[in-house]
Scaffold this active site. Structure first.
Site, short mmCIF file in Angstrom:
data_model
loop_
_atom_site.label_atom_id
_atom_site.label_comp_id
_atom_site.label_asym_id
_atom_site.label_seq_id
_atom_site.Cartn_x
_atom_site.Cartn_y
_atom_site.Cartn_z
N GLU A 155 2.20 -7.93 -9.21
CA GLU A 155 1.70 -8.25 -7.87
C GLU A 155 2.34 -9.52 -7.33
O GLU A 155 2.66 -9.61 -6.14
CB GLU A 155 0.18 -8.38 -7.89
CG GLU A 155 -0.56 -7.07 -8.12
CD GLU A 155 -0.31 -6.04 -7.04
OE1 GLU A 155 0.13 -6.41 -5.93
OE2 GLU A 155 -0.56 -4.85 -7.30
N TYR A 191 -5.46 -11.97 -2.14
CA TYR A 191 -4.92 -10.64 -2.38
C TYR A 191 -4.70 -10.40 -3.87
O TYR A 191 -5.11 -9.37 -4.42
CB TYR A 191 -3.59 -10.43 -1.64
CG TYR A 191 -2.89 -9.19 -2.14
CD1 TYR A 191 -3.33 -7.93 -1.75
CD2 TYR A 191 -1.85 -9.27 -3.07
CE1 TYR A 191 -2.74 -6.78 -2.26
CE2 TYR A 191 -1.26 -8.14 -3.58
CZ TYR A 191 -1.71 -6.89 -3.17
OH TYR A 191 -1.14 -5.77 -3.69
N ASP A 238 -3.07 -5.44 1.50
CA ASP A 238 -1.71 -5.92 1.69
C ASP A 238 -1.16 -5.34 2.98
O ASP A 238 -1.90 -4.74 3.77
CB ASP A 238 -0.83 -5.57 0.48
CG ASP A 238 -0.61 -4.07 0.32
OD1 ASP A 238 -1.21 -3.27 1.08
OD2 ASP A 238 0.18 -3.68 -0.56
#
Length: 349
Positions: free
Chosen positions: A46, A129, A147
């Site tokens: 990520e 996030y 996202d």
């Protein structure tokens, strides 16, 4: 556009069924129905994917997980090693945050990632996030993972007319309507896959979309218009000069850039300041300098023309001297370009 709202439950069931059949095979992702991916791999992927694409990030992910198989291995790595391995992924502050987070997990959590969104958010360098993504995908926690792909899907499903970035709080709220305790990790990845492969930024493949019947953006006849965007200002153009010094052993002079600022903490070539207009440049040493032309590079917020000057010199203690190929592999992309530009046979031969 019909005066209706998308059916949340129908969208969830259809999209999860689509994901079961069409989930992307990614090196950091567990297969549908398999045990959850190890949190370290989710977190690392990520962070890498925040500013780049899956094809570009994949070889870096393989390299990192081969070299540092666990978060504790990464935590024990030298800063320069990690910075060098990160070269080409951009946003080098993220590499520093990566190390800070790894060291916090290793030192404060016994090498085990915390399993809640709140605890993950308390780690250095972990934003909203990333915390939501790791909590959801690695630990199957009900978290609202939003996202750019998810924002685009929500903007189209609900035909949100407010332009981004002002629309982002509303897009996050809409995405939250779908978050439940049922398969939250799969749900997050299903939305990401839909945005990446079907609900693409340009030319969305609405004919293959499992939730097209519920999409208010499609009902307008122009789904690609969403999310509505305000025209960006032109990217400013900067200029600078890079100096390629080579000694008689075919080594190139490099230096560590200041921790703060662009490419902070990375190896670099000696360079002038970069600025809009003509740079104020002074050669770092007296030498028979040759003009090797220039290279172009685009950063997120500006583009750069970097003139390249080359010279043969005697090695001195002001710089670190590296073999050319080793330097090329360790330097950020913009400096690797400059080194390649200077690689004329009459200089290196």
């Amino acid at each position: 556009m019909p005066d209706v709202s998308p059916d949340i439950d129908l969208i969830r069931s259809r999209l999860l069924a689509w994901y079961d059949a069409h989930a992307r095979s990614l090196p950091w992702r567990a297969a549908v129905g398999a045990p959850r991916t190890e949190p370290y791999r989710v977190w690392l992927s990520e962070v890498m994917l925040q500013q780049t694409t899956v094809p570009h990030a994949t070889p870096y992910f393989h390299a990192f997980t081969t070299r540092w198989p666990t978060v504790s291995d990464l935590a024990a790595a030298e800063d320069a090693e990690v910075m060098g391995a990160w070269a080409g992924l951009g946003y080098y502050a993220r590499a520093r945050n990566l190390l800070a987070c790894a060291r916090a997990v290793a030192g404060e959590h016994g090498g085990v990632f915390p399993d809640t969104e709140a605890a993950l958010l308390a780690l250095p360098g972990v934003g909203a996030y990333t915390a939501a993504a790791v909590a959801s995908i690695a630990f199957d926690r009900a978290a609202n993972v939003v996202d750019g792909n998810v924002e685009r899907v929500m903007a189209r499903l609900f035909a949100v007319e407010t332009p981004v970035p002002a629309a982002r709080p509303e897009l996050r709220r809409l995405a939250g309507l779908f978050v439940t305790d049922e398969r939250p990790g799969d749900w997050a990845q299903a939305l990401m896959d839909l945005g990446a492969t079907v609900c693409r930024p340009k030319s969305p493949s609405c004919g293959t979309c499992p939730v097209a019947s519920e999409c208010l953006g499609l009902a307008t006849g122009d789904p690609a218009r969403f999310p509505v965007k305000i025209k960006k200002a032109d990217r400013p153009h900067w200029r600078g000069v890079a100096y390629v010094l080579i000694d008689d052993q075919r080594r190139v002079a490099v230096e560590t850039r200041p921790e703060k600022g662009l490419l902070g903490g990375m190896l670099g070539l000696p360079t002038s300041d970069w600025a809009i207009g003509e740079p104020v440049a002074a050669a770092p040493v007296e030498a028979d300098w040759r003009d090797a032309g220039a290279v172009e590079h685009v950063f997120t917020h500006f583009s750069l023309t970097l003139a390249v000057m080359t010279a043969r010199v005697d090695a001195d203690g002001d710089y670190r001297w590296m073999p050319i190929e080793a330097a090329r592999a360790a330097l950020p992309t913009v400096f690797a370009k400059a080194l390649d530009r200077a690689s004329a046979p009459d200089l290196f031969g």
